[in-house]
Scaffold this active site. Structure first.
Site, mmCIF file in Angstrom:
data_model
loop_
_atom_site.group_PDB
_atom_site.id
_atom_site.type_symbol
_atom_site.label_atom_id
_atom_site.label_comp_id
_atom_site.label_asym_id
_atom_site.label_seq_id
_atom_site.Cartn_x
_atom_site.Cartn_y
_atom_site.Cartn_z
ATOM 1 N N GLY A 88 0.805 -1.216 0.000
ATOM 2 C CA GLY A 88 0.000 0.000 0.000
ATOM 3 C C GLY A 88 0.833 1.259 0.000
ATOM 4 O O GLY A 88 0.579 2.193 -0.767
ATOM 5 N N HIS A 125 -16.335 -27.012 -22.449
ATOM 6 C CA HIS A 125 -16.332 -28.430 -22.062
ATOM 7 C C HIS A 125 -15.104 -29.148 -22.644
ATOM 8 O O HIS A 125 -14.711 -28.874 -23.766
ATOM 9 C CB HIS A 125 -17.611 -29.089 -22.595
ATOM 10 C CG HIS A 125 -17.736 -30.527 -22.227
ATOM 11 N ND1 HIS A 125 -18.084 -30.952 -20.961
ATOM 12 C CD2 HIS A 125 -17.543 -31.652 -22.974
ATOM 13 C CE1 HIS A 125 -18.103 -32.270 -20.944
ATOM 14 N NE2 HIS A 125 -17.781 -32.719 -22.148
ATOM 15 N N GLY A 147 -7.652 -19.892 10.849
ATOM 16 C CA GLY A 147 -7.877 -18.985 9.734
ATOM 17 C C GLY A 147 -7.145 -19.423 8.485
ATOM 18 O O GLY A 147 -6.583 -20.518 8.421
ATOM 19 N N LYS A 162 4.768 -17.682 0.545
ATOM 20 C CA LYS A 162 3.768 -18.709 0.838
ATOM 21 C C LYS A 162 3.307 -19.410 -0.433
ATOM 22 O O LYS A 162 3.220 -20.643 -0.480
ATOM 23 C CB LYS A 162 2.567 -18.075 1.538
ATOM 24 C CG LYS A 162 1.398 -19.033 1.754
ATOM 25 C CD LYS A 162 0.130 -18.267 2.068
ATOM 26 C CE LYS A 162 -0.383 -17.503 0.857
ATOM 27 N NZ LYS A 162 -1.590 -16.703 1.165
#
Length: 453
Positions: free
Chosen positions: A15, A435, A177, A51
């Site tokens: 951020g 498909h 979590g 991770k």
């Protein structure tokens, strides 16, 4: 009043870096940024990126097993943790350098040290320097929370898990979590015997109940021991092992104990309250829709505000802040519809309301299916995929989509576009299936499995 910079950013995570780059590189502001550890923040250095690379590493044993079922003479040897860790650290170094390059290329001044708020327009660096800025943005992120139990120092958190000297034979994950469940699956996939203790009644609180049950069942099928309504009261050294004592008095020994019991905002000892910046119950910085605090010149974005603690959200918040304050565009981050993914095995992807949330708001229809996907069914594996749509019975809008499947994170990103656009169930029905794929089930669910309300 003279200022050294138009903007001073505290925190070099996703951020803060995005806000600094946009303010300087796009809008021409004079910007500085201080980071006390490594550029890139939790996501790049000790979160999402390492991770996900561990998720990839943990899946190759299954791929080799499937390859044999498909006729390949495939064999896989022991996992070399040290070799992987070396490659991982090199990749994180590369990414950190890229973050730095992006900042310097945009003209941002970087201070590699801690910074705290001195007053509404000033920050104090660790070396004692006082810097004045017209605007200050706090993007200091969060940190793992470990309960204050006896022996807590024997445990590790997600901060340390990437730098282990070796993999344990037996690991206990405390928490339920997404971080706890992800690392339980990662370690199990790398050959570790894993137990997970969670004090709640089911893992992944906050996600759709049916999806939570599906993931828990799949984890157990993989050999992970899950004990819900169980908490750890103390940890003790037992030779080279760690003895974990549960609230019911039972005890077991492990080589590693990983706590993933939530995260707290990094707001301690930053001079916030003395300056008038409001803090919430968990220490989060209180902001309005434009990420502005009670002090008009001070803003905050990302995990430090504890709104939605996801990297793409922090990036959007930082970008919106820069456009608003320096670009004159009055942009705000829309937190109402944010897709997320849990990188368990199988993955869980979600967008919108859970069945429980939607049912509390009015009548709904549930369209859902569970089936064995073609690739793993052929290989003889029992894995099942779950696809679920939560539909408003009145407007017919798809209020939520929940997928439990291999690569569910990739699938939910595309479904999120339709849900964000306000697609109805009939819009899904009009879409021709591709498909054979797993995702075609999302557009071939014709009849609701239940109606509520």
């Amino acid at each position: 009043m003279d200022f050294d910079f138009d903007l001073f950013v505290i925190g070099g995570g996703s951020g803060g870096v995005r806000a600094a780059r946009i303010a300087a590189g796009t809008h021409g502001a004079k910007v500085a940024l201080a980071e006390e550890y490594r550029m890139g923040g939790t996501c790049v250095i000790r979160g999402c990126v390492p991770k996900k690379l561990m998720v990839f590493a943990s899946g190759f044993a299954d791929l080799a097993e499937d390859a044999r079922a498909y006729g390949w003479d495939a064999r896989i040897g022991a996992f070399d943790w040290r070799a992987f860790r070396g490659r991982l650290e090199a990749e994180l170094d590369r990414l950190e350098a890229a973050y730095r390059s992006g900042l310097t290329g945009a003209g941002v001044t970087i201070y590699d040290q801690r910074a705290v708020l001195e007053d509404a327009h000033s920050v104090r660096l660790a070396d004692g320097r006082l810097i004045r800025a017209r605007h200050i943005l706090i993007a200091s992120g969060g940190r793992p929370f470990v309960p204050a139990i006896e022996g807590a120092e024997l445990a590790v958190t997600s901060n340390e898990i990437f730098r282990l000297d070796s993999l344990p034979e037996r690991a206990l994950i405390v928490g339920g979590g997404f971080i706890a469940c992800e690392f339980a699956c990662i370690l199990q996939g790398l050959g570790v015997q894993v137990s997970l203790y969670y004090r709640g009644d089911q893992i992944l609180r906050g996600f759709d109940a049916e999806a939570r049950d599906h993931v828990a069942s799949a984890m157990r099928d993989r050999g992970i021991t899950i004990r819900c309504e169980t908490d750890v009261t103390r940890l003790d050294r037992a030779g080279r092992a760690i003895r974990a004592t549960a609230a019911d008095g039972g005890a077991a020994e492990f080589d590693l104990v990983l706590y993933a019991t939530g995260r707290l905002p990094n707001t301690g000892d930053m001079g916030l309250e003395a300056t008038g910046v409001g803090l919430g119950r968990k220490g989060e910085i209180l902001v309005d829709d434009f990420s502005q605090t009670a002090v008009p010149s001070v803003f905050a974005v990302g995990d430090v505000t504890d709104r939605i603690n996801l990297t793409p959200v922090a990036i959007r918040e930082g970008h919106a802040f820069a456009d608003t304050v320096f670009g004159g565009q009055r942009r705000r981050m829309d937190h109402s519809l944010v897709a997320s993914a849990v990188f368990t095995q199988p993955e869980l992807g979600a967008i919108g309301l859970t069945e429980e949330e939607a049912a509390a708001r009015g009548p709904i229809e549930i369209y859902a299916t569970a089936f064995r996907p073609m690739r793993t069914a052929f290989a003889g594996r029992p894995d099942k995929v779950m696809m679920k749509l939560v539909v408003c019975a009145d407007s017919r809008k798809v209020l939520g989509c929940h997928i439990v499947a291999e690569n569910a994170g990739e699938l939910i990103q595309l479904a999120a576009i339709a849900v964000t656009m306000g697609a109805t169930k009939e819009d899904f029905d009009r879409t021709v299936a591709v498909h054979p794929t797993m995702a075609e089930e999302l557009v071939t669910l014709r009849n609701p499995v239940r109606r509520i309300g």
